[in-house]
Design a protein around this motif. Structure first.
Motif, mmCIF file in Angstrom:
data_model
loop_
_atom_site.group_PDB
_atom_site.id
_atom_site.type_symbol
_atom_site.label_atom_id
_atom_site.label_comp_id
_atom_site.label_asym_id
_atom_site.label_seq_id
_atom_site.Cartn_x
_atom_site.Cartn_y
_atom_site.Cartn_z
ATOM 1 N N GLY A 166 46.381 41.057 65.212
ATOM 2 C CA GLY A 166 47.194 40.448 64.032
ATOM 3 C C GLY A 166 46.995 41.056 62.774
ATOM 4 N N LYS A 167 45.866 41.238 62.399
ATOM 5 C CA LYS A 167 45.627 42.129 60.972
ATOM 6 C C LYS A 167 45.892 43.357 61.026
ATOM 7 C CE LYS A 167 41.767 39.402 59.047
ATOM 8 N NZ LYS A 167 40.178 39.324 58.628
ATOM 9 N N LEU A 168 45.907 43.990 62.141
ATOM 10 C CA LEU A 168 45.922 45.417 62.217
ATOM 11 C C LEU A 168 47.725 45.899 62.179
ATOM 12 C CD1 LEU A 168 43.428 46.732 64.784
ATOM 13 C CD2 LEU A 168 43.415 47.292 62.376
ATOM 14 N N THR A 169 48.323 44.822 62.673
ATOM 15 C CA THR A 169 49.822 45.161 62.772
ATOM 16 C C THR A 169 50.414 45.489 61.422
ATOM 17 O OG1 THR A 169 49.787 43.756 64.947
ATOM 18 C CG2 THR A 169 52.048 43.928 63.645
ATOM 19 N N PRO A 170 50.173 44.665 60.581
ATOM 20 C CA PRO A 170 50.921 45.021 59.158
ATOM 21 C C PRO A 170 50.315 46.336 58.494
ATOM 22 C CG PRO A 170 49.510 43.180 58.995
ATOM 23 C CD PRO A 170 49.682 43.400 60.305
ATOM 24 N N LEU A 171 48.941 46.677 58.819
ATOM 25 C CA LEU A 171 48.286 47.698 58.334
ATOM 26 C C LEU A 171 48.982 48.974 58.739
ATOM 27 C CD1 LEU A 171 44.585 46.543 58.117
ATOM 28 C CD2 LEU A 171 46.309 46.744 56.239
ATOM 29 N N LEU A 172 49.258 49.098 60.285
ATOM 30 C CA LEU A 172 49.758 50.341 60.982
ATOM 31 C C LEU A 172 51.080 50.292 60.950
ATOM 32 C CD1 LEU A 172 47.125 50.163 63.857
ATOM 33 C CD2 LEU A 172 47.024 51.590 61.723
ATOM 34 N N ASN A 173 51.633 49.012 60.754
ATOM 35 C CA ASN A 173 53.221 49.004 60.523
ATOM 36 C C ASN A 173 53.690 49.318 62.041
ATOM 37 O OD1 ASN A 173 55.717 48.459 59.682
ATOM 38 N ND2 ASN A 173 56.102 50.611 58.974
ATOM 39 N N ALA A 174 53.149 48.754 63.050
ATOM 40 C CA ALA A 174 53.259 49.012 64.422
ATOM 41 C C ALA A 174 52.960 47.651 65.261
ATOM 42 C CB ALA A 174 52.416 50.340 64.903
ATOM 43 N N PRO A 175 53.957 47.308 66.341
ATOM 44 C CA PRO A 175 53.522 46.265 67.143
ATOM 45 C C PRO A 175 52.201 46.853 67.907
ATOM 46 C CG PRO A 175 55.470 47.466 67.918
ATOM 47 C CD PRO A 175 55.149 48.008 66.514
ATOM 48 N N GLN A 176 51.640 45.808 68.508
ATOM 49 C CA GLN A 176 50.652 46.007 69.419
ATOM 50 C C GLN A 176 50.852 46.842 70.407
ATOM 51 O OE1 GLN A 176 48.834 42.275 70.732
ATOM 52 N NE2 GLN A 176 48.728 41.069 69.078
ATOM 53 N N GLU A 177 51.943 47.231 70.837
ATOM 54 C CA GLU A 177 52.196 48.166 72.265
ATOM 55 C C GLU A 177 52.143 49.523 71.665
ATOM 56 O OE1 GLU A 177 55.960 46.113 71.380
ATOM 57 O OE2 GLU A 177 54.023 45.383 71.765
ATOM 58 N N GLU A 178 52.447 49.614 70.439
ATOM 59 C CA GLU A 178 52.606 51.290 69.677
ATOM 60 C C GLU A 178 51.337 51.319 68.981
ATOM 61 O OE1 GLU A 178 56.250 51.383 67.860
ATOM 62 O OE2 GLU A 178 57.461 50.728 69.602
ATOM 63 N N ILE B 113 47.344 54.926 65.750
ATOM 64 C CA ILE B 113 46.119 55.251 65.285
ATOM 65 C C ILE B 113 45.975 56.666 65.673
ATOM 66 C CG2 ILE B 113 43.738 54.957 65.839
ATOM 67 C CD1 ILE B 113 44.464 52.143 66.226
ATOM 68 N N LEU B 114 46.370 57.317 66.842
ATOM 69 C CA LEU B 114 46.124 58.613 66.889
ATOM 70 C C LEU B 114 46.956 59.621 65.944
ATOM 71 C CD1 LEU B 114 46.755 58.705 70.728
ATOM 72 C CD2 LEU B 114 44.520 59.317 69.590
ATOM 73 N N SER C 212 40.950 35.341 71.602
ATOM 74 C CA SER C 212 41.012 34.874 70.308
ATOM 75 C C SER C 212 40.704 35.845 69.371
ATOM 76 C CB SER C 212 40.401 33.649 69.997
ATOM 77 O OG SER C 212 40.956 32.345 70.793
ATOM 78 N N LYS C 213 39.321 36.410 69.406
ATOM 79 C CA LYS C 213 38.868 37.281 68.423
ATOM 80 C C LYS C 213 39.626 38.699 68.343
ATOM 81 C CE LYS C 213 34.974 39.186 69.286
ATOM 82 N NZ LYS C 213 33.496 39.478 69.397
ATOM 83 N N LYS C 214 40.005 39.259 69.668
ATOM 84 C CA LYS C 214 40.947 40.586 69.501
ATOM 85 C C LYS C 214 42.018 40.127 69.191
ATOM 86 C CE LYS C 214 37.814 42.545 73.159
ATOM 87 N NZ LYS C 214 37.645 43.013 74.430
ATOM 88 N N ASN C 215 42.869 39.043 69.525
ATOM 89 C CA ASN C 215 44.094 38.693 68.847
ATOM 90 C C ASN C 215 44.183 38.553 67.579
ATOM 91 O OD1 ASN C 215 47.050 38.052 69.761
ATOM 92 N ND2 ASN C 215 46.264 36.315 68.992
ATOM 93 N N HIS C 216 43.058 38.105 67.075
ATOM 94 C CA HIS C 216 43.008 37.959 65.541
ATOM 95 C C HIS C 216 42.952 39.292 64.929
ATOM 96 C CE1 HIS C 216 42.009 36.419 61.456
ATOM 97 N NE2 HIS C 216 40.820 37.076 61.407
#
Length: 396
Positions: A244-256, A261-262, A237-241
């Motif tokens: 979820g916050k990083l997805t819009p910040l990085l403008n990338a889905p989880q698998e990307e 980040i690189l 739950s914590k990691k998914n949360h």
């Protein structure tokens, strides 16, 4: 001896009993000894239970000289010697899940790769096992975790059994026994046979998901960090949360996200390099202006600053003396309640920079280092920067 109800029924969350005695230990802490108890005392890698006795908080439980002591925040009011105990069930079930998860994971490593567990720690957030090996492949981790969770899903029974030494020797024990009497085995049939004094559920499915979080090399062993049961759910739950916050910040889905980040780090490093180059040019320009603006070319170039890092003073001092023969530089910065100084001279200039700096540092209870041409230091702002500058100029 106190009757150990936690062995008779590890699911017992409350019980009634009689008070044998209570007292204070050498540190003045109150403790109670009961006729029977459902509170598990610390031992075998499993932490103690906490809870209440007649409404009084039990903050730890230990077995001392054969008696189980329930340490209390205050003395126990036990009318007619009767005591009602209530165990912190969330803590107990968590310990049962983590401890049994350790049994299953250790057996998986042992059964698959003959990797023995030589250490176990049940922590507040995660637990660890130490594997007796100097080499551990990622495939070992994946296969052991997969087998451990397969055992959980198969809902195998977990048996506890008191046996004699002779009876124990006839079973395929995962590790040698530490005792020869009062031997208690925790058994997952056809998978794990292990001596243990902890509390465990009646089936493997109650352990929940077992998840390995990290591995760390330590001398001739590997430490494996893991969680089980409710902790696995909280971790997910914590990691998914966070994801979820990083997805819009990085403008990338989880698998990307890794690639995003690189790329971000590459951009950051490139910008930092450009910023450093620009800053070096500004410092070079500042150094040339300071040389031009001094009234007397026979005197050192001086500068007093507020809240300027000593790293910048070092670069500035070197830039000042690099382009002009016979030049000295004296730079001082007041950073909070500290004074920091850097002094330098060109190789053909007279004087000993280190001796001058050391003499000035004595005025501010300071310390420093350097050599004849370049020295630095810092200390308490017991005098003003101008006074320190005057001292340095006199020394030079």
């Amino acid at each position: 001896m106190t009757r150990k109800l936690y062995y008779e029924n590890p699911y017992l969350a409350s019980f009634q009993t009689s008070l044998i005695n209570q007292g204070q230990d050498e540190n003045g802490e109150w403790y109670a000894v009961l006729e029977s108890t459902g509170f598990y005392p610390e031992g075998g890698g499993q932490p103690y239970d906490t809870g209440l006795l007649n409404g009084i908080e039990v903050n730890r439980v230990e077995e001392v000289d054969g008696e189980i002591r329930h340490y209390l925040v205050s003395s126990l009011d036990a009318e007619n010697g009767l005591v009602e105990g209530k165990i912190d069930w969330e803590r107990r079930i968590d310990h049962m899940q983590q401890h049994t998860g350790q049994h299953i994971l250790s057996a998986a490593f042992d059964n698959l790769f003959a990797l023995r567990t030589v250490g176990f720690h049940l922590g507040r957030e995660e637990s660890t096992i130490d594997l007796d090996t100097s080499a551990l492949e990622s495939s070992h981790i994946e296969e052991a975790e997969k087998l451990a969770n397969q055992i959980v899903l198969e809902n195998r029974p977990i048996e506890t059994r008191w046996v004699t030494k002779e009876e124990a020797e006839k079973l395929p024990l995962r590790k040698s026994l530490a005792v020869e009497e009062d031997i208690r085995l925790v058994i997952i049939p056809d998978f794990d046979y292990n001596g243990c004094g902890g509390t465990h559920p009646s089936s493997t499915c109650e352990v929940g998901m077992i998840k390995i979080l990290a591995i760390e090399k330590e001398k001739k062993k590997y430490r494996v960090s893991f969680v089980a049961g409710n902790r696995s759910f909280r971790q997910f739950s914590k990691k998914n949360h966070i994801l979820g916050k990083l997805t819009p910040l990085l403008n990338a889905p989880q698998e990307e996200m890794e690639a995003a980040i690189l790329k971000l780090l590459e951009t950051k490093n490139a910008l930092e390099k450009k910023l450093e180059e620009a800053n070096d040019k500004l410092i070079a320009f500042e150094a040339s202006q300071m040389r031009l603006n001094r009234e007397n070319t026979d005197l050192p170039v001086t500068g007093l600053f507020e809240n300027r890092p000593i790293q910048e003073l070092q670069k500035l001092a070197r830039a000042i003396v690099m382009e002009e023969n016979g030049t000295k530089a004296v730079l001082i910065a007041k950073n909070g309640d500290k004074l920091q100084l850097v002094c330098a001279k060109s190789s053909d200039a007279r004087g000993n920079i280190k001796e001058a700096v050391n003499s000035a540092l004595s005025l501010i209870n300071g310390r420093g280092g350097g050599n004849e041409t370049f020295a630095q230091g810092g200390g308490d702002a017991t005098i003003t920067p101008s006074e320190l500058l005057s001292k340095l100029l006199a020394n030079l």
